[in-house]
Design an enzyme around this catalytic site. Structure first.
Site, PDB file in Angstrom:
ATOM      1  N   LYS A 178       0.829  -1.207   0.000  1.00 31.49           N
ATOM      2  CA  LYS A 178       0.000   0.000   0.000  1.00 31.49           C
ATOM      3  C   LYS A 178       0.866   1.262   0.000  1.00 31.49           C
ATOM      4  CE  LYS A 178      -3.581  -2.565   2.417  1.00 31.49           C
ATOM      5  NZ  LYS A 178      -4.178  -2.930   3.722  1.00 31.49           N
TER       6      LYS A 178
ATOM      7  N   GLN B 249      -5.185  -1.573   9.865  1.00 27.48           N
ATOM      8  CA  GLN B 249      -4.766  -2.851   9.288  1.00 27.48           C
ATOM      9  C   GLN B 249      -5.253  -3.986  10.184  1.00 27.48           C
ATOM     10  OE1 GLN B 249      -3.076  -3.177   6.319  1.00 27.48           O
ATOM     11  NE2 GLN B 249      -3.431  -5.378   6.528  1.00 27.48           N
TER      12      GLN B 249
ATOM     13  N   ARG C 284     -20.724 -14.283   2.691  1.00 27.82           N
ATOM     14  CA  ARG C 284     -21.512 -13.186   3.277  1.00 27.82           C
ATOM     15  C   ARG C 284     -20.708 -12.398   4.321  1.00 27.82           C
ATOM     16  NH1 ARG C 284     -25.771 -17.017   6.691  1.00 27.82           N
ATOM     17  NH2 ARG C 284     -24.192 -18.442   7.518  1.00 27.82           N
TER      18      ARG C 284
ATOM     19  N   ASP D 245     -11.542   2.129   3.790  1.00 27.50           N
ATOM     20  CA  ASP D 245     -11.755   0.684   3.740  1.00 27.50           C
ATOM     21  C   ASP D 245     -13.241   0.340   3.689  1.00 27.50           C
ATOM     22  OD1 ASP D 245      -9.601  -0.966   3.416  1.00 27.50           O
ATOM     23  OD2 ASP D 245      -9.106  -1.122   5.544  1.00 27.50           O
TER      24      ASP D 245
ATOM     25  N   GLY E 146     -21.688  55.589  13.556  1.00 24.52           N
ATOM     26  CA  GLY E 146     -22.184  54.305  13.072  1.00 24.52           C
ATOM     27  C   GLY E 146     -21.220  53.499  12.234  1.00 24.52           C
TER      28      GLY E 146
END
Length: 935
Positions: free
Chosen positions: A56, A100, A173, A125, A385
């Site tokens: 990486k 990681q 799954r 991720d 002002g």
């Protein structure tokens, strides 16, 4: 049927990396100084994790992503890991952040808790529950997708076959691959079946799949004969099986029986070299996408701001009623709207916050916006002002013309708030809110200055006392004590030795003469210029005697209290451009002279570091908002006579970056243009390096009639009829002051827009006359304003004029070169700005010119301390007097702030309370806790 076409992850990932490399290069070119950042947090030291992380890091370096590998030991606790995650979440340089897995720790750590602690905006991720939830809901554009399923979809897209309408089967799954793969295919309009270890008809389901994604973790479990002819097969499995032909005794296979499957599929991924390389490429892609989202969200000059719509009432209610009628936005929302990051904010309740100076560092490569200073003609004691006009203008630019705009104003002192003037948050429908927060303690900056200032005062008297009552060796023993038999100089003491020309660091090597020089500041009490301060109007502290207690052994002297905002530390705060710069300025402040005529500084007293500590929070600008929801920085509030009367350089610099090159920053200079504006240009702009684009000069019919010879205007007394009835002749005569102040502004090469602040007693003919004469005097434009009664709507014409003026060239220049002699600089200001024929230095002033020149302060800018009620030194001289001699009775030095201030006439730095102070009208509702009566 022909064998399947190989979907090479190596080839596709190389294409992805090349594309990302170009995107990052374009990003860096468009936003100089910006680099996408990736953080990889590892716990422990697993060999397989190290291998993956190195892959990486290598990919990030190739693409141009700044990757940071943070490694915690395997003894790290869950709390330590969470603390590290919180720090990375708040780091604006990190756009992608992964943990990681697996976590290699000896301590029990909940992996789910760790992955969910990663900020969803940085969770490249895609493992957090929030990102998983968004994916399952179909919010594909607002989440991060786990890298392996994302890589699978990229490989499928390479086939050119449409996913929509196809039957897809996912085997597996898991949260990392199977489940998100199902969701991804589903929201790309495939009909999806998820199979798993308990699916009894697995071969039958596989045989129906146009697209088959296998992530079961079982070697070659899917047989080639199960596969539907022409199917796309994506194999995510990595398994090791025995192979005696290999040196290692094993080989890598996928979850699909590749040799038989490729005979039936149209496309298939190999193992290895298929999905694996895509996972790293997709991590890089998600990081770049996160960086792009960050730039879109926090890009300076791209605000998405919610404005508050005013409900105007006539007659205009009291300021506090108007302030209470508007519900402020949460200050976090204001910060987010203008592009500040969460970690750049320190909240002080719901309506105010401090801004970290790291914001300026982050934005340093961004272009500045347009810089506008609001000033005024010579005012009446009531004021004309400027603050209201400043707020009205930013409300007009922001809420009505939809420009990025910041107001930068001074923090008011509590002295005037409880004294005669009242609050300073603007007025009517042009205010900073909540006004009670603005006018009272705010975030405690003025209290910090009070503490720092009085610490210096205490140090001065204590040092004189100790030098009077101890011999050299006793002083030395206390200043450089022996700890466990060892003496050691502190850093600040080393600086003093170097200043004295003693280049020694060992306390035992100083000679008696050197010890004497080191321990004796030898302050001359008659030269002490540093006074104690208090943020309250208290006339009875103007002259006091200190040291009356018997413990002071007869050492007493006459001293005084000033109001806190007159402290040099306030001016230092306003002119500093960083924490380090503030510390250096604090150390340079001169408190007195020695009996040898040498300046004695706060650094000599050893108090510099302590002052910086007391001021470390005060240096951060305060964020608030206007009634209409535009942002405001409230920071610093130096006096406009003995100091320069402008808000902080830091607030202006941060605001200029936040608004972007097409936005506006509007700041206000105290008193009239001859004082606040002149100091803004010659002092503030000189030190900040900023160059103004437009001057807004505020004028009123009332003040111009006074300059034309009208009766005195007194606070608390009804205006004479000359001010409430039309009188064009008186008005035209008084416009000499307006003309002179326009000339003063143009002298600096900046276009001038005159804002005629209209009162209800002004007639149309009077307002038209002021506009006409202002233009004839050289104003770029002049417009009537009704922002007090109408908020931003009443200043739209002014805002449009400022926009036009900002597009013209600004040939800014200083009035004088600081290298000129002190007297010449004073004379230039007196003649060019005030209209004097010459100056006269009284003996005390002449002595100071000689002293400060000798001490090396002659090249400092000049900060004239004179009345704000006349261009001359005489408050009774109205209009635009000429030919007078300006008397300079004394000159003092604010060396830390960086200017000399000549005293013209007499003035007090500690105001007194009037017969009926403002506090008579201030009260607290015991039930609601609301402040009543503050105006």
């Amino acid at each position: 049927m022909a064998p399947a076409e190989i979907l090479s992850g190596k080839a596709v990932s190389a294409q992805v990396r090349e594309r990302l490399k170009k995107q990052v290069a374009e990003m860096k070119e468009k936003f100089p100084g910006f680099t996408p950042g990736l953080a990889i947090l590892q716990v422990g030291n697993r060999d397989d994790s190290n291998l993956y992380i190195n892959m990486k890091l290598k990919a990030a370096a190739e693409i141009g992503i700044s990757a940071n590998h943070i490694k915690l030991p395997n003894t790290a606790t869950e709390a330590e890991v969470l603390k590290c995650i919180a720090s990375l979440n708040g780091d604006p340089a990190i756009h992608g952040f992964i943990v990681q897995l697996p976590l290699d720790s000896d301590k029990p750590i909940n992996t789910e808790k760790i992955t969910n602690a990663v900020s969803p905006e940085k969770d490249v991720d895609g493992l957090s529950s929030i990102n998983a939830g968004k994916l399952s809901r179909g919010d594909l554009g607002d989440c991060f997708i786990p890298c392996t399923p994302k890589g699978c979809m990229e490989l499928i897209s390479q086939t050119g076959i449409q996913v929509a309408g196809k039957r897809a089967v996912v085997i597996g799954r898991s949260k990392i691959v199977g489940a998100p793969m199902h969701d991804l295919l589903l929201w790309n309009h495939a009909t999806v079946t998820t199979c798993h270890s308990k699916t009894s008809t697995l071969a039958e389901e596989v045989g129906k799949a146009d697209i088959l994604v296998v992530a079961a973790g079982k070697a070659e479990m899917v047989k080639g004969e199960w596969i539907k002819p022409g199917a796309i097969v994506i194999d995510c499995g990595i398994n090791h099986v025995p192979d005696s032909t290999k040196a290692s005794g094993k080989r890598v296979v996928g979850d699909v029986a590749y040799d038989t499957a490729k005979e039936k599929a149209s496309y298939i991924t190999p193992v290895p070299g298929g999905v694996g390389p895509m996972t790293v490429a997709m991590l890089m892609q998600s990081t770049v996408e996160s960086a792009q989202r960050f730039l879109e969200k926090f890009q300076p000059g791209k605000w998405n701001i919610q404005y508050n719509q005013l409900t105007l009432k006539m007659p205009v209610p009291s300021d506090i009623e108007i302030s209470r009628s508007c519900i402020p936005k949460p200050i976090e929302q204001v910060a987010k709207e203008v592009g500040l990051l969460p970690d750049e904010m320190e909240l002080y309740g719901q309506t105010k916050a401090k801004v970290q100076l790291s914001a300026l560092k982050r934005l340093k490569n961004q272009p500045d916006g347009k810089y506008v200073v609001v000033t005024g003609i010579t005012p009446t004691p009531l004021g004309e002002g400027k603050s209201t006009t400043t707020i009205g203008l930013v409300q007009a630019l922001g809420a009505h013309l939809h420009q990025n705009v910041f107001a930068c104003v001074r923090q008011p002192s509590q002295g005037p708030t409880f004294g005669i003037k009242g609050g300073a948050a603007g007025g009517g429908y042009s205010q900073v809110i909540p006004m009670e927060e603005f006018n009272l303690h705010l975030t405690g900056d003025i209290h910090a200055i009070t503490a720092a200032n009085n610490l210096v005062a205490a140090a001065v008297d204590a040092r004189m006392f100790h030098e009077l009552t101890q011999n050299d060796q006793a002083l030395y023993n206390r200043l450089v004590p022996s700890v466990n038999g060892v003496r050691k100089f502190s850093e600040i003491q080393i600086r003093r030795l170097q200043k004295l020309g003693i280049n020694k660091t060992d306390p035992t090597t100083l000679t008696k003469e050197e010890v004497n020089m080191f321990v004796r500041l030898d302050i001359d009490p008659a030269t002490i210029t540093w006074q104690r301060v208090l943020d309250t109007n208290d006339r009875f502290l103007r002259k006091i005697t200190i040291g009356q207690s018997p413990t002071e052994k007869g050492f007493s002297r006459t001293a005084q209290f000033d109001i806190t905002v007159s402290s040099e530390i306030m001016a230092v705060l306003a002119l500093s451009d960083s924490l380090d710069d503030m510390k250096r300025r604090l150390g340079r402040m001169v408190v007195a002279s020695s009996k040898r005529g040498e300046p004695v500084t706060t650094d000599d007293l050893g108090v510099t570091g302590a002052l910086a500590v007391l001021m470390k929070d005060a240096v951060k600008p305060n964020l608030m908002q206007t009634l209409e929801g535009t942002p405001v920085f409230v920071h610093a509030g130096p006096f406009a006579n003995i100091a320069h009367g402008n808000s902080s350089v830091l607030a202006d610099k941060i605001a200029l970056k936040l608004v972007g090159k097409d936005g506006f920053v509007v700041t206000e200079a105290g008193f009239g243009a001859d004082i606040g504006m002149e100091k803004f240009f010659n002092i503030k702009c000189r030190y900040s390096g900023l160059r103004p684009n437009v001057v807004v000069l505020v004028a009123t019919v009332r003040a111009l009639k006074m300059h034309g010879g009208g009766p005195a205007v007194t606070a608390g007394v009804p205006l004479p009829k000359e001010y409430t009835e039309e009188n064009l002749q008186l008005l035209a005569k008084g416009c000499s002051n307006l003309s002179k102040q326009i000339q003063n502004a143009r002298m600096f090469g900046v276009p001038v827009v005159v804002a005629v602040n209209a009162f209800k007693t002004d007639t149309k003919a009077e307002l038209a006359l002021v506009v006409q004469l202002a233009k004839e005097a050289g104003a770029f434009d002049a417009v009537e304003c009704t922002h007090w009664a109408e908020g931003g709507k009443g200043a739209v014409a002014l805002a449009q004029a400022v926009q036009r003026a900002s597009q013209t060239p600004s040939n800014f220049r200083f009035l004088y070169n600081v290298e000129l002699p002190v007297i010449d600089k004073i004379r230039l200001i007196a003649q060019q700005i005030y209209g004097a024929s010459d100056i006269e230095l009284l003996p005390e002033a002449q002595e100071k010119v000689t002293l400060y020149t000798k001490q090396g302060f002659g090249n400092l800018p000049i900060c004239m301390a004179k009345t704000h009620l006349s261009l001359s030194h005489d408050p009774e001289q109205k209009g635009a007097p000429t030919g007078f001699i300006l008397p300079i009775r004394d000159i003092r030095a604010s060396v830390g702030a960086g200017f000399l201030y000549p005293l013209v006439g007499t003035m007090s730095t500690m105001p007194g309370l009037p017969t009926r102070p403002c506090f008579y009208d201030i009260d607290l509702d015991p039930l609601s806790g609301e402040v009543n009566g503050l105006f």
